[in-house]
Design a protein around this motif. Sequence first.
Motif, PDB file in Angstrom:
ATOM      1  N   ASN A 144       0.826  -1.204   0.000  1.00  0.00           N
ATOM      2  CA  ASN A 144       0.000   0.000   0.000  1.00  0.00           C
ATOM      3  C   ASN A 144       0.860   1.253   0.000  1.00  0.00           C
ATOM      4  O   ASN A 144       2.028   1.231   0.399  1.00  0.00           O
ATOM      5  CB  ASN A 144      -0.936   0.004   1.214  1.00  0.00           C
ATOM      6  CG  ASN A 144      -0.181   0.171   2.526  1.00  0.00           C
ATOM      7  OD1 ASN A 144       0.284   1.255   2.872  1.00  0.00           O
ATOM      8  ND2 ASN A 144      -0.040  -0.927   3.273  1.00  0.00           N
ATOM      9  N   PHE A 145       0.269   2.344  -0.424  1.00  0.00           N
ATOM     10  CA  PHE A 145       0.857   3.663  -0.212  1.00  0.00           C
ATOM     11  C   PHE A 145      -0.264   4.620   0.147  1.00  0.00           C
ATOM     12  O   PHE A 145      -1.097   4.968  -0.688  1.00  0.00           O
ATOM     13  CB  PHE A 145       1.603   4.184  -1.435  1.00  0.00           C
ATOM     14  CG  PHE A 145       2.263   5.507  -1.160  1.00  0.00           C
ATOM     15  CD1 PHE A 145       3.474   5.557  -0.490  1.00  0.00           C
ATOM     16  CD2 PHE A 145       1.655   6.691  -1.512  1.00  0.00           C
ATOM     17  CE1 PHE A 145       4.065   6.771  -0.187  1.00  0.00           C
ATOM     18  CE2 PHE A 145       2.232   7.916  -1.214  1.00  0.00           C
ATOM     19  CZ  PHE A 145       3.444   7.952  -0.555  1.00  0.00           C
ATOM     20  N   HIS A 146      -0.270   5.051   1.412  1.00  0.00           N
ATOM     21  CA  HIS A 146      -1.292   5.977   1.896  1.00  0.00           C
ATOM     22  C   HIS A 146      -0.689   7.262   2.445  1.00  0.00           C
ATOM     23  O   HIS A 146      -1.418   8.104   2.960  1.00  0.00           O
ATOM     24  CB  HIS A 146      -2.134   5.302   2.984  1.00  0.00           C
ATOM     25  CG  HIS A 146      -2.886   4.089   2.525  1.00  0.00           C
ATOM     26  ND1 HIS A 146      -3.996   4.169   1.718  1.00  0.00           N
ATOM     27  CD2 HIS A 146      -2.670   2.776   2.747  1.00  0.00           C
ATOM     28  CE1 HIS A 146      -4.454   2.943   1.464  1.00  0.00           C
ATOM     29  NE2 HIS A 146      -3.666   2.097   2.079  1.00  0.00           N
ATOM     30  N   GLY A 147       0.631   7.414   2.354  1.00  0.00           N
ATOM     31  CA  GLY A 147       1.269   8.601   2.885  1.00  0.00           C
ATOM     32  C   GLY A 147       2.512   8.238   3.669  1.00  0.00           C
ATOM     33  O   GLY A 147       2.934   7.073   3.702  1.00  0.00           O
ATOM     34  N   ARG A 148       3.095   9.238   4.341  1.00  0.00           N
ATOM     35  CA  ARG A 148       4.366   8.991   5.030  1.00  0.00           C
ATOM     36  C   ARG A 148       4.397   9.527   6.458  1.00  0.00           C
ATOM     37  O   ARG A 148       5.469   9.800   6.999  1.00  0.00           O
ATOM     38  CB  ARG A 148       5.514   9.610   4.230  1.00  0.00           C
ATOM     39  CG  ARG A 148       5.792   8.881   2.908  1.00  0.00           C
ATOM     40  CD  ARG A 148       7.092   9.371   2.297  1.00  0.00           C
ATOM     41  NE  ARG A 148       7.443   8.642   1.091  1.00  0.00           N
ATOM     42  CZ  ARG A 148       7.121   8.998  -0.145  1.00  0.00           C
ATOM     43  NH1 ARG A 148       6.399  10.098  -0.326  1.00  0.00           N
ATOM     44  NH2 ARG A 148       7.512   8.295  -1.171  1.00  0.00           N
ATOM     45  N   THR A 149       3.249   9.685   7.088  1.00  0.00           N
ATOM     46  CA  THR A 149       3.270  10.040   8.507  1.00  0.00           C
ATOM     47  C   THR A 149       3.720   8.824   9.313  1.00  0.00           C
ATOM     48  O   THR A 149       3.745   7.697   8.808  1.00  0.00           O
ATOM     49  CB  THR A 149       1.882  10.473   8.994  1.00  0.00           C
ATOM     50  OG1 THR A 149       0.995   9.346   8.913  1.00  0.00           O
ATOM     51  CG2 THR A 149       1.335  11.618   8.158  1.00  0.00           C
ATOM     52  N   THR A 150       4.045   9.026  10.581  1.00  0.00           N
ATOM     53  CA  THR A 150       4.542   7.902  11.379  1.00  0.00           C
ATOM     54  C   THR A 150       3.488   6.808  11.548  1.00  0.00           C
ATOM     55  O   THR A 150       3.811   5.621  11.554  1.00  0.00           O
ATOM     56  CB  THR A 150       5.011   8.385  12.767  1.00  0.00           C
ATOM     57  OG1 THR A 150       3.997   9.192  13.367  1.00  0.00           O
ATOM     58  CG2 THR A 150       6.295   9.184  12.654  1.00  0.00           C
ATOM     59  N   THR A 151       2.213   7.211  11.679  1.00  0.00           N
ATOM     60  CA  THR A 151       1.164   6.190  11.770  1.00  0.00           C
ATOM     61  C   THR A 151       1.040   5.428  10.463  1.00  0.00           C
ATOM     62  O   THR A 151       0.961   4.193  10.448  1.00  0.00           O
ATOM     63  CB  THR A 151      -0.183   6.835  12.122  1.00  0.00           C
ATOM     64  OG1 THR A 151      -0.138   7.305  13.474  1.00  0.00           O
ATOM     65  CG2 THR A 151      -1.324   5.824  12.000  1.00  0.00           C
TER      66      THR A 151
END
Length: 408
Positions: A144-151
């Motif tokens: 998946n790729f949903h972003g790069r925040t720590t969560t």
Amino acid sequence: MTTVDMRTPAALAEAERWTAHNYHPLPVVIADAEGAWVTDVDGRRYLDFLAGYSALNFGHRHPALISAAHAQLDRLTLTSRAFVHDQFAEFCRRLAQLCGKDLVLPMNTGAEAVETAIKVARKWGYRVKGVPAGQANIVVAENNFHGRTTTIVSFSTDPDARDDFGPYTPGFTIVPYGDAGALADAVDDHTVAVLLEPIQGEAGVLVPPPGYLAAVRKTCTERNVLFIADEIQSGLGRTGRTFAIEHDDVVPDMYVLGKALGGGIVPVSAVAADADVLGVLEPGQHGSTFGGNPLACAVGTEVVKLLESGTFQQRSAALGEQLHAGLSALIGHGVMAVRGRGLWAGVDIDPALLTGRQACERLAQRGVLAKDTHGSTIRLAPPLVVTEADLGQALAAVKAVLDEARAG
């Protein structure tokens, strides 16, 4: 202060000197753009076949979007959500209606919208489903790729995105993408949501097998679990429909939107869902200083208006046929596989010939900008304003790069 020569070599050196190296850009320095074309600091023109990872679905500087931005810049740019401004209601209403949902929660970046969806799903799980406090779980897919925040990187399977950023946030179960049985088996009484990309973009424009999304919808309905569709890259006309999930006749409980929603002008994202889902939030529980600001809403409203006509969806579907036919003709001639829908394609280059990076570098030399991912795969995602002639030129460039590599 010394004036720096901003032609390509000097500009690249300055960027390398003063910025963190969290990107590995192609050696191109863009200075101007219009429609599907960009021009570098030396005056060379390129076809933009990345389109800001779908943020530029409507091309560079679309006249209607630029006009809306200019008009709003002369009036009001920011109030914060402590007040209501005169652009807010129309944007939210039009976007909610486009999605077929009751409510919209505007944010700024795609990652913020995903974080919003996660928070809403957890709160819905505790308040509505009755999951014990602190035990909510969300099922996600590999690659998946949903972003790069720590969560978000906590449930990534990409080492580049995840490694060395722990400790990681718990509460996620990862299953293979496209395996409806594995997903159903992962859902338990503590599962509050399934979060998926209807087409996985960063993974190489992976289209799920027929029936997969419908099976996920069925599981979510039967087990009282929210189905969250991350349409940040795949949505808003990219695949020939307003949303990629429409190809499977599936309606999610929640849409996560971004990128193209800001028209390539300002960052705009949003979560759209019905009142029984988004209604769990109360004042003070979530927010953003810039989320839903007047400038963002003015541009976002014009984006929704462009989509309401259906013209861009139709262009993507029709021109997508040309794109995929041209790429498929190269299978066996340096291309191993082609995937995607509409004006979005993942192209697997024969790794014996070129890496994806090498292919993109050579395409740039021939006036086409694209992006590599995962070894020898390149992604092509031109703006939806691209023409048949533009597509023909880009396809000819891909063929020329492959022919050159095969010739040794």
